[in-house]
Motif scaffolding. Structure first.
Motif, PDB file in Angstrom:
ATOM      1  N   UNK A  31      -1.055 104.196  38.408  1.00  0.00           N
ATOM      2  CA  UNK A  31      -2.402 104.454  37.967  1.00  0.00           C
ATOM      3  C   UNK A  31      -3.128 104.274  39.513  1.00  0.00           C
ATOM      4  N   UNK A  32      -2.811 103.221  40.065  1.00  0.00           N
ATOM      5  CA  UNK A  32      -3.524 103.250  41.470  1.00  0.00           C
ATOM      6  C   UNK A  32      -3.116 104.449  42.325  1.00  0.00           C
ATOM      7  N   UNK A  33      -1.856 104.903  42.420  1.00  0.00           N
ATOM      8  CA  UNK A  33      -1.389 105.780  43.120  1.00  0.00           C
ATOM      9  C   UNK A  33      -2.022 107.077  42.616  1.00  0.00           C
ATOM     10  N   UNK A  34      -2.137 107.307  41.422  1.00  0.00           N
ATOM     11  CA  UNK A  34      -2.889 108.717  40.883  1.00  0.00           C
ATOM     12  C   UNK A  34      -4.288 108.514  41.307  1.00  0.00           C
ATOM     13  N   UNK A  35      -4.929 107.398  41.259  1.00  0.00           N
ATOM     14  CA  UNK A  35      -6.335 107.293  41.814  1.00  0.00           C
ATOM     15  C   UNK A  35      -6.563 107.839  43.158  1.00  0.00           C
ATOM     16  N   UNK A  36      -5.540 107.281  44.241  1.00  0.00           N
ATOM     17  CA  UNK A  36      -5.613 107.501  45.438  1.00  0.00           C
ATOM     18  C   UNK A  36      -5.261 109.025  45.631  1.00  0.00           C
ATOM     19  N   UNK A  37      -4.417 109.836  44.976  1.00  0.00           N
ATOM     20  CA  UNK A  37      -4.393 111.011  44.911  1.00  0.00           C
ATOM     21  C   UNK A  37      -5.320 111.868  44.621  1.00  0.00           C
ATOM     22  N   UNK A  38      -6.063 111.511  43.549  1.00  0.00           N
ATOM     23  CA  UNK A  38      -7.209 112.058  42.909  1.00  0.00           C
ATOM     24  C   UNK A  38      -8.454 112.225  44.240  1.00  0.00           C
ATOM     25  N   UNK A  39      -8.497 111.002  44.552  1.00  0.00           N
ATOM     26  CA  UNK A  39      -9.605 110.737  45.793  1.00  0.00           C
ATOM     27  C   UNK A  39      -9.286 111.699  46.834  1.00  0.00           C
ATOM     28  N   UNK A  40      -8.041 111.773  47.222  1.00  0.00           N
ATOM     29  CA  UNK A  40      -7.776 112.518  48.525  1.00  0.00           C
ATOM     30  C   UNK A  40      -8.016 113.993  48.046  1.00  0.00           C
ATOM     31  N   UNK A  41      -7.452 114.367  46.942  1.00  0.00           N
ATOM     32  CA  UNK A  41      -7.478 115.673  46.342  1.00  0.00           C
ATOM     33  C   UNK A  41      -8.951 116.128  46.490  1.00  0.00           C
ATOM     34  N   UNK A  42      -9.819 115.245  45.780  1.00  0.00           N
ATOM     35  CA  UNK A  42     -11.344 115.385  45.667  1.00  0.00           C
ATOM     36  C   UNK A  42     -11.981 115.772  47.161  1.00  0.00           C
ATOM     37  N   UNK A  43     -11.413 114.910  48.095  1.00  0.00           N
ATOM     38  CA  UNK A  43     -12.037 114.980  49.501  1.00  0.00           C
ATOM     39  C   UNK A  43     -11.778 116.451  49.958  1.00  0.00           C
ATOM     40  N   UNK A  44     -10.328 116.767  49.878  1.00  0.00           N
ATOM     41  CA  UNK A  44      -9.908 118.115  50.537  1.00  0.00           C
ATOM     42  C   UNK A  44     -10.691 119.088  49.732  1.00  0.00           C
ATOM     43  N   UNK A  45     -10.868 118.984  48.311  1.00  0.00           N
ATOM     44  CA  UNK A  45     -11.715 120.156  47.673  1.00  0.00           C
ATOM     45  C   UNK A  45     -13.080 120.149  48.562  1.00  0.00           C
ATOM     46  N   UNK A  46     -13.670 118.967  48.653  1.00  0.00           N
ATOM     47  CA  UNK A  46     -15.146 119.014  49.110  1.00  0.00           C
ATOM     48  C   UNK A  46     -15.161 119.939  50.432  1.00  0.00           C
ATOM     49  N   UNK A  47     -14.110 119.262  51.297  1.00  0.00           N
ATOM     50  CA  UNK A  47     -13.964 119.938  52.758  1.00  0.00           C
ATOM     51  C   UNK A  47     -13.712 121.515  52.380  1.00  0.00           C
ATOM     52  N   UNK A  48     -13.014 122.129  51.674  1.00  0.00           N
ATOM     53  CA  UNK A  48     -12.876 123.367  51.358  1.00  0.00           C
ATOM     54  C   UNK A  48     -13.963 124.043  50.863  1.00  0.00           C
ATOM     55  N   UNK A  49     -14.607 123.285  50.106  1.00  0.00           N
ATOM     56  CA  UNK A  49     -15.902 123.943  49.500  1.00  0.00           C
ATOM     57  C   UNK A  49     -16.975 124.004  50.588  1.00  0.00           C
ATOM     58  N   UNK A  50     -17.059 123.142  51.711  1.00  0.00           N
ATOM     59  CA  UNK A  50     -17.994 122.919  52.620  1.00  0.00           C
ATOM     60  C   UNK A  50     -17.657 124.264  53.728  1.00  0.00           C
ATOM     61  N   UNK A  51     -16.381 124.456  53.869  1.00  0.00           N
ATOM     62  CA  UNK A  51     -15.573 125.633  54.921  1.00  0.00           C
ATOM     63  C   UNK A  51     -16.234 126.914  54.080  1.00  0.00           C
ATOM     64  N   UNK A  52     -16.065 127.114  52.801  1.00  0.00           N
ATOM     65  CA  UNK A  52     -16.441 128.186  51.886  1.00  0.00           C
ATOM     66  C   UNK A  52     -17.747 128.501  52.128  1.00  0.00           C
TER      67      UNK A  52
END
Length: 113
Positions: A31-52
């Motif tokens: 569960x901790x690893x899944x949370x970390x992956x979701x956090x990283x994925x959320x950060x990446x999505x935010x960066x991609x949204x900013x670039x878009x």
């Protein structure tokens, strides 16, 4: 079902507790690893949204510039076309007026003769 009961009968409480604790431990880690992956994925999505958003803003600015340029060129072309049409009308009216004057003179000369 009987097989499951036989397995449980042969196991003691300590083994069952160890299995439950190990499952709980691995579940928590997972569960901790899944949370970390979701956090990283959320950060990446935010960066991609900013670039878009930046690319979209840049494209909108470029489109606005092109539209402005086209409007100016269309206005200039419209003025040129209107000017030429006016010149053509003036030429035609002048030509018709000249022709009318020539015909009137011919009529006058025919009447005098």
């Amino acid at each position: 079902m009987e097989i499951l009961l036989k397995i449980v009968e042969r196991m003691d409480i300590g083994t069952i507790l160890v299995m439950l604790v190990s499952f709980w431990f691995f579940y928590q880690r997972l569960e901790t690893k899944i949370d970390k992956v979701e956090l990283r994925l959320g950060q990446r999505i935010d960066k991609v949204e900013e670039r878009i958003d930046k690319v979209e803003e840049s494209l909108n600015q470029k489109i606005d510039k092109v539209e402005e340029k086209l409007r100016k060129e269309m206005a200039e072309n419209t003025r040129d076309i209107n000017s030429r049409i006016d010149s053509l009308y003036n030429f035609m009216f002048t030509l018709c007026g000249y022709k009318r004057d020539v015909l009137d003179r011919q009529d006058d000369s025919n009447k005098a003769a």
